[in-house]
Design a protein around this motif. Sequence first.
Motif, PDB file in Angstrom:
ATOM      1  N   ALA A  89       0.830  -1.208   0.000  1.00 32.50           N
ATOM      2  CA  ALA A  89       0.000   0.000   0.000  1.00 32.50           C
ATOM      3  C   ALA A  89       0.860   1.252   0.000  1.00 32.50           C
ATOM      4  CB  ALA A  89      -0.923  -0.004   1.215  1.00 32.50           C
ATOM      5  N   LEU A  90       2.069   1.148   0.581  1.00 27.96           N
ATOM      6  CA  LEU A  90       3.025   2.266   0.597  1.00 27.96           C
ATOM      7  C   LEU A  90       3.949   2.234  -0.619  1.00 27.96           C
ATOM      8  CD1 LEU A  90       3.976   2.081   4.386  1.00 27.96           C
ATOM      9  CD2 LEU A  90       2.527   3.815   3.295  1.00 27.96           C
ATOM     10  N   ARG A  91       3.704   1.257  -1.533  1.00 27.67           N
ATOM     11  CA  ARG A  91       4.468   1.111  -2.773  1.00 27.67           C
ATOM     12  C   ARG A  91       5.948   0.807  -2.504  1.00 27.67           C
ATOM     13  NH1 ARG A  91       1.407   1.982  -6.935  1.00 27.67           N
ATOM     14  NH2 ARG A  91       3.166   2.120  -8.397  1.00 27.67           N
ATOM     15  N   LYS A  92       6.224   0.115  -1.419  1.00 30.77           N
ATOM     16  CA  LYS A  92       7.587  -0.326  -1.112  1.00 30.77           C
ATOM     17  C   LYS A  92       7.712  -1.787  -1.552  1.00 30.77           C
ATOM     18  CE  LYS A  92       8.311   2.962   2.642  1.00 30.77           C
ATOM     19  NZ  LYS A  92       8.749   3.166   4.044  1.00 30.77           N
ATOM     20  N   PHE A  93       7.850  -1.956  -2.863  1.00 30.39           N
ATOM     21  CA  PHE A  93       7.726  -3.271  -3.467  1.00 30.39           C
ATOM     22  C   PHE A  93       8.868  -4.222  -3.075  1.00 30.39           C
ATOM     23  CE2 PHE A  93       5.655  -0.472  -6.788  1.00 30.39           C
ATOM     24  CZ  PHE A  93       4.376  -0.727  -6.327  1.00 30.39           C
ATOM     25  N   GLN A  94      10.089  -3.727  -3.056  1.00 31.32           N
ATOM     26  CA  GLN A  94      11.221  -4.610  -2.756  1.00 31.32           C
ATOM     27  C   GLN A  94      11.163  -5.136  -1.322  1.00 31.32           C
ATOM     28  OE1 GLN A  94      14.849  -2.540  -3.740  1.00 31.32           O
ATOM     29  NE2 GLN A  94      14.679  -3.006  -5.926  1.00 31.32           N
ATOM     30  N   ILE A  95      10.830  -4.246  -0.390  1.00 30.52           N
ATOM     31  CA  ILE A  95      10.738  -4.691   1.010  1.00 30.52           C
ATOM     32  C   ILE A  95       9.578  -5.663   1.167  1.00 30.52           C
ATOM     33  CG2 ILE A  95      10.638  -3.921   3.410  1.00 30.52           C
ATOM     34  CD1 ILE A  95      11.465  -1.153   2.472  1.00 30.52           C
ATOM     35  N   ALA A  96       8.453  -5.388   0.472  1.00 30.09           N
ATOM     36  CA  ALA A  96       7.309  -6.303   0.523  1.00 30.09           C
ATOM     37  C   ALA A  96       7.703  -7.671  -0.018  1.00 30.09           C
ATOM     38  CB  ALA A  96       6.144  -5.733  -0.281  1.00 30.09           C
ATOM     39  N   ALA A  97       8.476  -7.686  -1.110  1.00 28.43           N
ATOM     40  CA  ALA A  97       8.912  -8.960  -1.696  1.00 28.43           C
ATOM     41  C   ALA A  97       9.771  -9.757  -0.701  1.00 28.43           C
ATOM     42  CB  ALA A  97       9.704  -8.694  -2.979  1.00 28.43           C
ATOM     43  N   THR A  98      10.581  -9.040   0.075  1.00 24.66           N
ATOM     44  CA  THR A  98      11.403  -9.716   1.091  1.00 24.66           C
ATOM     45  C   THR A  98      10.533 -10.388   2.143  1.00 24.66           C
ATOM     46  OG1 THR A  98      13.199  -8.129   0.760  1.00 24.66           O
ATOM     47  CG2 THR A  98      13.207  -9.374   2.830  1.00 24.66           C
ATOM     48  N   GLU A  99       9.506  -9.683   2.610  1.00 25.67           N
ATOM     49  CA  GLU A  99       8.602 -10.245   3.622  1.00 25.67           C
ATOM     50  C   GLU A  99       7.837 -11.444   3.066  1.00 25.67           C
ATOM     51  OE1 GLU A  99       8.608  -9.526   6.736  1.00 25.67           O
ATOM     52  OE2 GLU A  99      10.025  -7.873   6.474  1.00 25.67           O
ATOM     53  N   ILE A 100       7.431 -11.365   1.808  1.00 21.41           N
ATOM     54  CA  ILE A 100       6.725 -12.488   1.182  1.00 21.41           C
ATOM     55  C   ILE A 100       7.649 -13.697   1.091  1.00 21.41           C
ATOM     56  CG2 ILE A 100       5.739 -13.297  -1.000  1.00 21.41           C
ATOM     57  CD1 ILE A 100       4.694 -10.362  -1.362  1.00 21.41           C
ATOM     58  N   ARG A 101       8.907 -13.459   0.713  1.00 18.05           N
ATOM     59  CA  ARG A 101       9.870 -14.561   0.630  1.00 18.05           C
ATOM     60  C   ARG A 101      10.066 -15.225   1.994  1.00 18.05           C
ATOM     61  NH1 ARG A 101      13.637 -11.873  -1.251  1.00 18.05           N
ATOM     62  NH2 ARG A 101      14.988 -11.645   0.585  1.00 18.05           N
ATOM     63  N   ARG A 102      10.165 -14.395   3.049  1.00 14.91           N
ATOM     64  CA  ARG A 102      10.312 -14.955   4.396  1.00 14.91           C
ATOM     65  C   ARG A 102       9.096 -15.785   4.788  1.00 14.91           C
ATOM     66  NH1 ARG A 102      12.631  -9.355   7.088  1.00 14.91           N
ATOM     67  NH2 ARG A 102      14.805  -9.604   6.411  1.00 14.91           N
ATOM     68  N   GLY A 103       7.912 -15.285   4.444  1.00 15.52           N
ATOM     69  CA  GLY A 103       6.697 -16.036   4.751  1.00 15.52           C
ATOM     70  C   GLY A 103       6.648 -17.374   4.031  1.00 15.52           C
ATOM     71  N   LEU A 104       7.073 -17.385   2.750  1.00 20.51           N
ATOM     72  CA  LEU A 104       7.060 -18.634   1.975  1.00 20.51           C
ATOM     73  C   LEU A 104       8.110 -19.616   2.479  1.00 20.51           C
ATOM     74  CD1 LEU A 104       6.529 -17.200  -1.619  1.00 20.51           C
ATOM     75  CD2 LEU A 104       4.881 -18.468  -0.244  1.00 20.51           C
ATOM     76  N   GLU A 105       9.220 -19.097   2.979  1.00 18.05           N
ATOM     77  CA  GLU A 105      10.237 -19.983   3.553  1.00 18.05           C
ATOM     78  C   GLU A 105       9.695 -20.709   4.782  1.00 18.05           C
ATOM     79  OE1 GLU A 105      13.450 -17.335   4.268  1.00 18.05           O
ATOM     80  OE2 GLU A 105      14.159 -17.339   2.183  1.00 18.05           O
ATOM     81  N   LEU A 106       8.809 -20.022   5.525  1.00 20.51           N
ATOM     82  CA  LEU A 106       8.213 -20.634   6.718  1.00 20.51           C
ATOM     83  C   LEU A 106       7.113 -21.620   6.349  1.00 20.51           C
ATOM     84  CD1 LEU A 106       8.036 -17.377   8.846  1.00 20.51           C
ATOM     85  CD2 LEU A 106       9.397 -19.396   9.429  1.00 20.51           C
ATOM     86  N   ASP A 107       6.335 -21.277   5.301  1.00 24.33           N
ATOM     87  CA  ASP A 107       5.231 -22.146   4.876  1.00 24.33           C
ATOM     88  C   ASP A 107       4.939 -21.836   3.409  1.00 24.33           C
ATOM     89  OD1 ASP A 107       2.951 -23.569   4.373  1.00 24.33           O
ATOM     90  OD2 ASP A 107       1.870 -22.911   6.157  1.00 24.33           O
ATOM     91  N   ALA A 108       5.399 -22.701   2.519  1.00 19.49           N
ATOM     92  CA  ALA A 108       5.301 -22.459   1.077  1.00 19.49           C
ATOM     93  C   ALA A 108       3.869 -22.504   0.559  1.00 19.49           C
ATOM     94  CB  ALA A 108       6.150 -23.471   0.320  1.00 19.49           C
ATOM     95  N   SER A 109       2.940 -23.040   1.354  1.00 20.66           N
ATOM     96  CA  SER A 109       1.544 -23.150   0.888  1.00 20.66           C
ATOM     97  C   SER A 109       0.589 -22.273   1.698  1.00 20.66           C
ATOM     98  CB  SER A 109       1.094 -24.608   0.957  1.00 20.66           C
ATOM     99  OG  SER A 109       1.105 -25.063   2.312  1.00 20.66           O
ATOM    100  N   HIS A 110       1.140 -21.352   2.499  1.00 22.43           N
ATOM    101  CA  HIS A 110       0.280 -20.518   3.340  1.00 22.43           C
ATOM    102  C   HIS A 110      -0.564 -19.587   2.453  1.00 22.43           C
ATOM    103  CE1 HIS A 110      -1.073 -17.806   6.485  1.00 22.43           C
ATOM    104  NE2 HIS A 110      -0.558 -18.634   7.379  1.00 22.43           N
TER     105      HIS A 110
END
Length: 526
Positions: A89-110
Amino acid sequence: MIRSALLFSLLGLGIGLSGCAKRTTTRLINGQVRPSRYVSPTAYEHYMRATLHQQKGNHREAVRQLRQALIFDDKAPYLHARLAESLLALRKFQIAATEIRRGLELDASHPDVLLAAALLATTQARFKDAEKVLRRCVAGEVLDERCPLRLASLLERRGHPKEAASVLDTLVARTGSPTGLVARSKLCLAVLNLPCAAKKLEQALSQHRSLPWLVQLARIQQAAGDWTAATKSWREAFGRSSFSLRIARPLLDTLHLARNKTDVDDLLGVLERQVRARAKGRVTVAELMLRAKRPARALALLEHVKELKPKEELVRARALVALKRHEEAHGILHKLLGGPMAADAALQRSRLYERAGKLQGALALLERVQRRAPNAHRLGRERARLLIDRGRIKAGLEILRRAASTKRDPHARLVLARALDRAGRWREAIKEAEAILAKSPDHAPTLNFIGYVLTSRGKRMQHAHTLLKRAHRLHPLEAYIVDSMGFWQLRAGHPRRAITLLEIAHRLDPFESAIAEHLAEAQSTP
């Protein structure tokens, strides 16, 4: 203090729902309670604070609170997903992508993380990537209807309505989802298949009598010309809304179209009894009486009141005009020019001057009142219209250009574009409208305007059709958009298709003269 109490009560609820050993909680997914890795009790207060900020659109503070929550629980994929949403929502795409990657590392099907990943891809116009992620989500989380709903929406947006319908049909067959049925109904509406749209909504309503869905069904039935069914649906919606005046208006229109004068008068009687004992809603009921062409009844409703409010005085003036008691109307409006309703009074009075052929009087009045109320943008628009309609095009356009340049009036640029088109300067009009689309590509009124202007001039017809289809996808039951689509079919040499569309538009808005003119033209075309 109240907010703190709320947060700690929610915190207590979170602790009660969360297991201390496994740190899990229960989530309600499509009506079924399921265990889920959610948010630990220690992170819950920050998570709830973040949720409150997200609901208010304060994403900066939401990010701060979610980072605090992750300090206590950095193993929760859900928290990473929510943080990514606020970062997007703040258009901080790279940081958002990092958080998404961390989430997928914890649970790839969440599902929440996959949905955030799809949102990132869609925002960056990587639609194939978004589709791929959503298909993973659909395959991995069979009970979460958000994934197929988002996938269907994306497929429809990309021009694959059959695939979108297949996704929704699978969802409905698997879970019986009423939300899936509503989405399926919208797909039917996108191609104006009204029987299909009505059937799917009726199936959804058989599971859950949602007022918004019922209102949508009534509008579809009205568009199809099924006045009996539409009246029944509007009546039910009127009752379910506790006799809301917002629902009374379309019910009144439907009764009027069905030419049932007795039922119109009965409905007005019900509304009149509702408001006679109290002031609330009196203005709306009087306006409905005017809409139903009962000015004497509207006047009687207001005249029994000892002290009318300014809004009620305005409606009273309109009733007097409808009864051709112009001098009395002038007197009321003159008194209102010095109060909070000065702009509305000036507009009404200027139109009386215009009808009497007193153009200078109308212009002088509008200019005088606008000096005292500079934010009353409607007055400037009315001055411009009067000037342009009388051939003083340069002066009228200058007023609108000044309004558009100040950016105080968000609609000024589109108003300017429409005025340019009326003045015959349609190429300039298109440029102004395209500048709006550059900032707001899904602004349906602008999409419709450009499509209609190009169609009326016989220029770039295929591009015009594309724009009109985009506008219709956004608002499938807007009469003015369906009218433009019908007008395009007429100009493209398809009068039968045009008649079908224009009849729907006319049923949706029977009081719009331009739609009636287009329909008459189509019906007279061999």
